[in-house]
Design a protein around this motif. Structure first.
Motif, PDB file in Angstrom:
ATOM      1  N   ASN A 148     -14.240  34.253 -48.971  1.00 58.26           N
ATOM      2  CA  ASN A 148     -14.269  33.446 -49.617  1.00 58.26           C
ATOM      3  C   ASN A 148     -16.426  32.569 -50.157  1.00 58.26           C
ATOM      4  O   ASN A 148     -16.283  31.737 -50.743  1.00 58.26           O
ATOM      5  CB  ASN A 148     -14.904  32.051 -48.269  1.00 58.26           C
ATOM      6  N   ASN A 149     -16.774  34.025 -49.838  1.00 57.48           N
ATOM      7  CA  ASN A 149     -18.468  33.641 -50.167  1.00 57.48           C
ATOM      8  C   ASN A 149     -18.657  34.076 -50.985  1.00 57.48           C
ATOM      9  O   ASN A 149     -20.126  33.808 -51.801  1.00 57.48           O
ATOM     10  CB  ASN A 149     -19.335  33.513 -48.943  1.00 57.48           C
ATOM     11  N   ILE A 150     -18.270  35.751 -51.027  1.00 56.70           N
ATOM     12  CA  ILE A 150     -19.561  36.176 -52.085  1.00 56.70           C
ATOM     13  C   ILE A 150     -18.474  36.366 -53.528  1.00 56.70           C
ATOM     14  O   ILE A 150     -18.663  35.981 -54.814  1.00 56.70           O
ATOM     15  CB  ILE A 150     -19.748  37.722 -51.292  1.00 56.70           C
ATOM     16  N   LYS A 151     -17.102  37.206 -53.248  1.00 53.66           N
ATOM     17  CA  LYS A 151     -16.217  37.116 -54.284  1.00 53.66           C
ATOM     18  C   LYS A 151     -16.045  35.991 -55.956  1.00 53.66           C
ATOM     19  O   LYS A 151     -16.435  36.339 -57.061  1.00 53.66           O
ATOM     20  CB  LYS A 151     -14.854  37.604 -53.847  1.00 53.66           C
ATOM     21  N   PRO A 152     -15.929  35.223 -55.175  1.00 58.59           N
ATOM     22  CA  PRO A 152     -15.284  34.129 -55.574  1.00 58.59           C
ATOM     23  C   PRO A 152     -16.212  34.001 -57.227  1.00 58.59           C
ATOM     24  O   PRO A 152     -16.188  33.750 -57.706  1.00 58.59           O
ATOM     25  CB  PRO A 152     -15.473  32.741 -55.107  1.00 58.59           C
ATOM     26  N   ILE A 153     -18.112  33.880 -56.409  1.00 59.82           N
ATOM     27  CA  ILE A 153     -19.287  33.595 -57.024  1.00 59.82           C
ATOM     28  C   ILE A 153     -19.655  34.761 -58.050  1.00 59.82           C
ATOM     29  O   ILE A 153     -19.778  34.827 -59.392  1.00 59.82           O
ATOM     30  CB  ILE A 153     -20.524  33.554 -56.454  1.00 59.82           C
ATOM     31  N   ALA A 154     -19.527  36.314 -57.436  1.00 58.22           N
ATOM     32  CA  ALA A 154     -19.425  37.549 -58.210  1.00 58.22           C
ATOM     33  C   ALA A 154     -18.639  36.922 -59.387  1.00 58.22           C
ATOM     34  O   ALA A 154     -18.847  37.855 -60.702  1.00 58.22           O
ATOM     35  CB  ALA A 154     -19.024  38.230 -56.932  1.00 58.22           C
ATOM     36  N   GLU A 155     -17.089  37.143 -59.439  1.00 54.76           N
ATOM     37  CA  GLU A 155     -16.282  36.844 -60.033  1.00 54.76           C
ATOM     38  C   GLU A 155     -16.415  35.702 -61.604  1.00 54.76           C
ATOM     39  O   GLU A 155     -16.640  35.844 -62.707  1.00 54.76           O
ATOM     40  CB  GLU A 155     -14.859  36.273 -59.987  1.00 54.76           C
TER      41      GLU A 155
END
Length: 539
Positions: A357-364
């Motif tokens: 919820n906090n890391i992968k969406p931004i990285a993507e």
């Protein structure tokens, strides 16, 4: 009723602990941990060869030193004065030093008289079934602190592990000298649970063999954030993303489970390869996939990768550390011993939730999108270059010199033979060269047979297209899947047996026509387009 006490084979225990390490540099890890526990402000690590040619590892600090009881604890099994929640509480780590030829300790504690301790041939004694002994005598050190010299550590190619480059990288990644507690230093709860949250001793490395030295602050190295990176002129594909770096955290999550306080701390980055390269020195044959990902930590010191928590095949773009004082470690400190506990399962669930919820969406959205756009741009550039090269190459191909069909060059592959065949059928003058074929119904390079046609009786006939006739056998086309073979040139000798799928065939001539004939007398007509065109235009 008789009562018995289990016996402990001390020699076997000492040997097992000394052998049970994944990386020889763990010897240095144990030494640095002791320096931290002694409240050292400076730690000096020296690598040299003694007069016998043995590699010596010298670890010195300006900490509190050891009194006589602590000296005995250093050599005893399971005798530790550390807090139960912290690494090293089992008192086993220093026993890894025993796999050596000599251990010498010089120490002074609280302005008392110093001590010089020496253990000769500890590993040789253990191999002979003897618990090694050590001597203690008074020393005359002027300042508090401890110096440990490990001579002749028993390992092949010791210089491979105990050298400036390897040690510097290992210290910053896997020891107390590379912890990341500075990021959470202001957390009051952690200050009561983790020793010296606000302290980071300086570490000095002296490699007298390679004549290299450095001084560094003992904190873990993360790449500096760079969310609008500059282009790398040396990278044709990933021009900007290689210099991208985005930091995540710090995250601190805490709760109470069954009356026990449980917490985790997480911090990390997603970054391009140039950024990852700056914070590590890969060992020989090691890859970024083998180094990066998510690490579990205790005392904010990484001890084990746990990439399954990310559930992402691109895990190696991440550099994430997860600390919890609730992790209980195995004796070698390389893995979790309470993996199946409700506490660890809760911690893992929290880590997965933070990543999802906090890391992968931004990285993507940012980093991986940048990489994808660069990949698409690079692919388009490669296609343009390939086409330009093809155009240059095709100019060197011989011309057909046939004005009746709109094809200028002689075929170079199967697809071009099919194109020429279709062009010949479309022209009244060249159509008569292909006596048996009237129309093409369909063409597919993926079907069992390339072309479905009709003859002049409106019957379906199957046609296989090849650049060279020999390819009909090389590609192992089953007999019975074609009635005709159309090729640019025949490169097989007549009356020589060729086998395909256990069926013998020969190439034969009947007048001006050629056939592939099977042992059961099945005939497939061969049309050699170069010969047919030459028959009319170059006679």
């Amino acid at each position: 009723m008789d009562v018995f006490m289990p016996k402990v084979q001390a020699v076997a225990m000492f040997k097992e602990i000394a052998l049970n390490i994944k990386n020889p540099n763990e010897v240095v890890r144990e030494g640095i941990s002791n320096c931290y526990d002694a409240d050292a402000k400076n730690i000096w690590i020296t690598i040299r060869r003694n007069l016998n040619g043995d590699v010596e590892i010298i670890i010195r600090d300006d900490g509190n030193g050891m009194n006589i009881d602590e000296i005995h604890s250093f050599f005893n099994l399971g005798d530790s004065k550390k807090m139960v929640e912290n690494i090293g509480e089992k008192g086993l780590g220093t026993k890894t030093f025993f796999k050596s030829k000599r251990i010498i300790i010089s120490t002074k504690c609280n302005n008392e008289n110093g001590y010089i301790v020496e253990m000769e041939n500890p590993w040789e004694h253990l191999l002979n079934g003897i618990v090694p002994t050590y001597t203690v005598e008074n020393g005359d050190m002027q300042e508090n602190g401890t110096e440990i010299t490990i001579s002749g550590y028993i390992i092949d190619n010791p210089e491979k592990y105990f050298n400036y480059y390897s040690l510097k990288d290992y210290i910053l990644w896997f020891t107390a000298g590379g912890n990341f507690k500075n990021i959470f230093a202001n957390n009051l709860m952690l200050q009561s649970r983790v020793k010296d949250m606000n302290k980071s001793p300086k570490i000095h490395i002296y490699d007298q063999i390679l004549n290299r030295q450095c001084q560094m602050t003992g904190v873990h190295q993360f790449a500096a954030p760079s969310e609008n990176p500059k282009e790398d002129p040396n990278n044709r594909k990933y021009k900007r993303s290689v210099n991208y770096c985005r930091a995540f955290g710090p995250f601190n999550v805490e709760t109470t489970l069954n009356g026990e306080y449980v917490s985790l701390q997480l911090y990390g980055t997603v970054s391009g390869v140039n950024c990852r390269r700056k914070v590590c020195k890969l060992r020989q044959s090691e890859t970024y996939k083998a180094r990066f990902g998510i690490y579990l930590c205790k005392d904010f010191i990484p001890f084990e990768r746990a990439n399954f928590l990310l559930g992402d095949e691109q895990y190696y773009h991440y550099h994430i550390l997860v600390n919890s004082q609730n992790f209980e470690l195995t004796a070698d400190r390389n893995s979790i011993s309470n993996m199946e506990s409700a506490t660890v399962k809760w911690i893992f669930n929290q880590v997965e939730d933070i990543f999802k919820n906090n890391i992968k969406p931004i990285a993507e959205k940012e980093y991986f999108r940048m990489r994808k756009e660069e990949e698409e741009s690079y692919d388009a550039e490669c296609r343009v270059v390939a086409m330009n090269n093809y155009v240059k190459k095709i100019d060197l191909v011989d011309n057909l010199y046939i004005n009746d069909i709109p094809i200028k060059k002689i075929p170079q592959c199967e697809y071009e033979v099919a194109l020429l065949f279709a062009a010949m059928l479309a022209n009244e003058k060249t159509k008569k060269l292909v006596e048996d074929i009237k129309n093409i119904i369909s063409y597919s390079s993926r079907a069992t047979t390339d072309v479905i046609c009709t003859n002049y009786n409106e019957e379906i006939v199957l046609v296989e297209i090849e650049y060279k006739l020999s390819n009909i056998f090389k590609h192992k086309h089953p007999i019975g899947t074609y009635d005709y073979v159309v090729c640019w040139k025949i490169d097989l000798e007549q009356n020589v047996i060729n086998q395909v799928n256990n069926v013998n065939t020969v190439l034969v001539s009947e007048g001006d026509e050629k056939y592939i004939v099977t042992q059961k007398n099945k005939k497939m007509k061969v049309m050699e387009l170069s010969a047919l065109l030459n028959k009319i235009y170059r006679s």
